[in-house]
Design a protein around this motif. Structure first.
Motif, PDB file in Angstrom:
ATOM      1  N   TYR A  90       0.787  -1.173   0.052  1.00  0.00           N
ATOM      2  CA  TYR A  90      -0.136   0.082  -0.061  1.00  0.00           C
ATOM      3  C   TYR A  90       0.810   1.257   0.027  1.00  0.00           C
ATOM      4  O   TYR A  90       0.516   2.298  -0.825  1.00  0.00           O
ATOM      5  CB  TYR A  90      -0.947  -0.008   1.480  1.00  0.00           C
ATOM      6  N   THR A  91       1.723   1.159   0.662  1.00  0.00           N
ATOM      7  CA  THR A  91       2.670   2.569   0.973  1.00  0.00           C
ATOM      8  C   THR A  91       3.464   2.930  -0.437  1.00  0.00           C
ATOM      9  O   THR A  91       3.784   3.871  -0.631  1.00  0.00           O
ATOM     10  CB  THR A  91       3.635   2.496   2.197  1.00  0.00           C
ATOM     11  N   ALA A 129       0.544   4.402  -2.678  1.00  0.00           N
ATOM     12  CA  ALA A 129       0.418   5.867  -2.130  1.00  0.00           C
ATOM     13  C   ALA A 129       1.330   6.795  -2.334  1.00  0.00           C
ATOM     14  O   ALA A 129       1.030   8.033  -2.766  1.00  0.00           O
ATOM     15  CB  ALA A 129       0.099   5.630  -0.536  1.00  0.00           C
ATOM     16  N   ASN A 130       2.787   6.386  -2.017  1.00  0.00           N
ATOM     17  CA  ASN A 130       3.653   7.080  -2.336  1.00  0.00           C
ATOM     18  C   ASN A 130       3.985   7.369  -3.996  1.00  0.00           C
ATOM     19  O   ASN A 130       4.256   8.593  -4.236  1.00  0.00           O
ATOM     20  CB  ASN A 130       5.177   6.542  -2.206  1.00  0.00           C
ATOM     21  N   VAL A 175       1.594   7.797  -6.161  1.00  0.00           N
ATOM     22  CA  VAL A 175       0.477   8.787  -6.482  1.00  0.00           C
ATOM     23  C   VAL A 175       0.984  10.087  -5.730  1.00  0.00           C
ATOM     24  O   VAL A 175       0.884  11.370  -6.409  1.00  0.00           O
ATOM     25  CB  VAL A 175      -0.888   8.616  -5.750  1.00  0.00           C
ATOM     26  N   LEU A 176       1.120  10.403  -4.546  1.00  0.00           N
ATOM     27  CA  LEU A 176       1.618  11.394  -3.789  1.00  0.00           C
ATOM     28  C   LEU A 176       2.940  12.048  -4.288  1.00  0.00           C
ATOM     29  O   LEU A 176       2.675  13.440  -4.684  1.00  0.00           O
ATOM     30  CB  LEU A 176       1.865  11.167  -2.081  1.00  0.00           C
ATOM     31  N   TRP A 225      -2.049   9.336 -14.705  1.00  0.00           N
ATOM     32  CA  TRP A 225      -1.874  10.066 -13.406  1.00  0.00           C
ATOM     33  C   TRP A 225      -0.717  11.170 -13.997  1.00  0.00           C
ATOM     34  O   TRP A 225      -0.495  12.080 -13.312  1.00  0.00           O
ATOM     35  CB  TRP A 225      -1.217   9.247 -12.429  1.00  0.00           C
ATOM     36  N   GLY A 247      -2.933  14.997  -1.094  1.00  0.00           N
ATOM     37  CA  GLY A 247      -2.552  13.578  -0.834  1.00  0.00           C
ATOM     38  C   GLY A 247      -3.252  12.823   0.597  1.00  0.00           C
ATOM     39  O   GLY A 247      -3.712  11.848   0.470  1.00  0.00           O
ATOM     40  N   CYS A 254      -3.423   9.028   0.543  1.00  0.00           N
ATOM     41  CA  CYS A 254      -1.978   8.716   0.202  1.00  0.00           C
ATOM     42  C   CYS A 254      -1.411   8.494   1.689  1.00  0.00           C
ATOM     43  O   CYS A 254      -0.212   7.816   1.855  1.00  0.00           O
ATOM     44  CB  CYS A 254      -1.196   9.975  -0.555  1.00  0.00           C
ATOM     45  N   HIS A 309      -6.261  12.136  -6.319  1.00  0.00           N
ATOM     46  CA  HIS A 309      -5.575  11.334  -5.709  1.00  0.00           C
ATOM     47  C   HIS A 309      -6.356   9.964  -5.217  1.00  0.00           C
ATOM     48  O   HIS A 309      -5.932   8.915  -5.296  1.00  0.00           O
ATOM     49  CB  HIS A 309      -4.941  11.834  -4.373  1.00  0.00           C
ATOM     50  N   VAL A 311      -5.544   6.265  -6.109  1.00  0.00           N
ATOM     51  CA  VAL A 311      -5.182   5.114  -5.191  1.00  0.00           C
ATOM     52  C   VAL A 311      -6.260   3.999  -5.135  1.00  0.00           C
ATOM     53  O   VAL A 311      -5.919   2.889  -5.259  1.00  0.00           O
ATOM     54  CB  VAL A 311      -5.326   5.929  -3.799  1.00  0.00           C
ATOM     55  N   TRP A 348      -5.169   1.718  -8.194  1.00  0.00           N
ATOM     56  CA  TRP A 348      -4.209   0.913  -7.853  1.00  0.00           C
ATOM     57  C   TRP A 348      -4.699  -0.148  -6.737  1.00  0.00           C
ATOM     58  O   TRP A 348      -4.051  -1.247  -6.990  1.00  0.00           O
ATOM     59  CB  TRP A 348      -3.046   1.523  -6.986  1.00  0.00           C
TER      60      TRP A 348
END
Length: 388
Positions: A196-197, A200-201, A203-204, A282, A315, A320, A340, A344, A347
């Motif tokens: 997940y991180t 999220a990273n 996207v952010l 994106w 985010g 995010c 965002h 997310v 993904w």
């Protein structure tokens, strides 16, 4: 020089300028990679299965089982009196499982029909939690079986009966069964803590980096480089296309770098086709916002000082920093006012639910609309700035 060659030359020049910017490279590679490693390693270091334990029987046998769970090195036990509360925490992903010792457990231990329930939110957690609970229950089962063995047979035990009794003791070794049921809760539970991180990273920081990289466009305008380029046999459209394409290329490059870093930690990015589509759309959104900020702001420091906090704030709203499924419904609705959240969610579908391109078409459509609006506004603004 053809229009295509002009656009390619402008794009290459702009990309080189961004890549020479150490601050941009920090946001582009170092910071997201460091955050991914730190957060992922924090979760990976936790090998203990966290469970909520609800004892509805409160019998001597159930208390012994509770003690066996608490003494297990594989379980981190949180006692709860309320089954519904334990289920809610499990569905949110706060705990790996809710373990329920039902009424009548103690009465069934003697005849080997005792059973406990393991309630999990995902198949991945189900396997780990069930194994840990079975191990602890088996330890208690062995002890209870040994007690019965001694009580029943020691007084009249003879040498001739030893082999027969030992052979039959296996059938009495596990009086506590374990029944597992999937609650159908959190989708964001996986065996890889980096998953997940990583998404999220991506996207952010692709978004944040585009905001920070807008300083290069501001410098191009401020130093008059763009106006001097207009003196060449070059159309305004070609110049705008080249500048925007450079923002897009940098966003794609950063996405590929973060994907490669994630793969080093075993992250499965799901369907390659869906992943490519999400990266492309994106990157267009990020290119649009980066170009727009580069047109509206006149000082490079302002772009970083204002754009980066705004990007991080969006985010946070868009999931995010934490999954939107754990926030109140109102905040989820507000979060989906940002692009965002749609990225997310896309993904999550491809990485956690193993969906394909057709399943993320809605997300791609919303993001494409965001990209079209941002690119249209930024193109018109940049054209006015260059020709005024």
């Amino acid at each position: 020089m053809s229009t295509l060659r002009c656009v390619a030359a402008i794009m290459a020049t702009e990309v080189r300028r961004v890549l020479r910017d150490r601050a941009a490279l920090f946001f582009m590679v170092m910071l997201p990679a460091a955050i991914m490693v730190i957060i992922g390693a924090t979760f990976a270091a936790t090998q203990v299965t966290r469970i909520a334990l609800v004892d509805l029987d409160a019998s001597p046998a159930s208390r012994e089982l509770v003690a066996a769970f608490e003494q297990s090195h594989r379980l981190d036990v949180s006692r709860m009196a309320d089954r519904a509360g334990a289920v809610d925490r499990t569905k949110l992903g706060e705990l790996a499982a809710a373990v329920v010792i039902p009424h009548g457990f103690g009465a069934r231990v003697s005849d080997g029909r005792a059973n406990v329930s393991v309630l999990t939110a995902s198949p991945q957690q189900s396997q780990a939690a069930t194994a840990a609970v079975k191990a602890a229950a088996s330890d208690l089962g062995t002890e209870l079986a040994a007690r019965r063995f001694v009580a029943d047979h020691i007084p009249r035990l003879s040498g001739a009966r030893v082999a027969e009794l030992v052979t039959g003791v296996d059938a009495r070794m596990s009086p506590t069964g374990v029944t597992t049921r999937n609650l159908g809760g959190s989708k964001l539970i996986t065996s890889n803590p980096y998953t997940y991180t990583a998404a999220a990273n991506l996207v952010l920081f692709v978004f944040v980096n585009s905001l920070a990289a807008s300083a290069a466009l501001i410098e191009t305008r401020r130093l008059g480089v763009a106006r001097r380029m207009m003196a060449a046999p070059l159309s305004t459209g070609s110049l705008i296309t080249g500048i925007t394409a450079a923002r897009f290329a940098v966003a794609v490059l950063q996405s590929l770098i973060l994907i490669a870093i994630g793969m080093l930690f075993g992250v499965d990015w799901g369907s390659p086709v869906a992943a490519v589509a999400l990266i492309a759309v994106w990157s267009l959104v990020s290119a649009g916002v980066g170009t727009l900020i580069g047109c509206l702001v006149d000082k490079p420091d302002t772009a970083a000082g204002v754009g980066v906090p705004v990007g991080i704030g969006l985010g946070m709203l868009g999931g995010c920093m934490w999954p939107l499924e754990i926030v109140p419904k109102l905040m989820r609705t507000i979060g989906h006012l940002t692009p965002h959240a749609w990225a997310v969610d896309g993904w999550v579908k491809t990485m956690f639910e193993h969906k394909g391109l057709t399943d993320v078409l809605t997300n791609l459509g919303v993001l494409a609309l965001w990209a079209a609006v941002l690119l249209s506004i930024s193109t018109l603004t940049l054209r006015r700035r260059l020709t005024s």
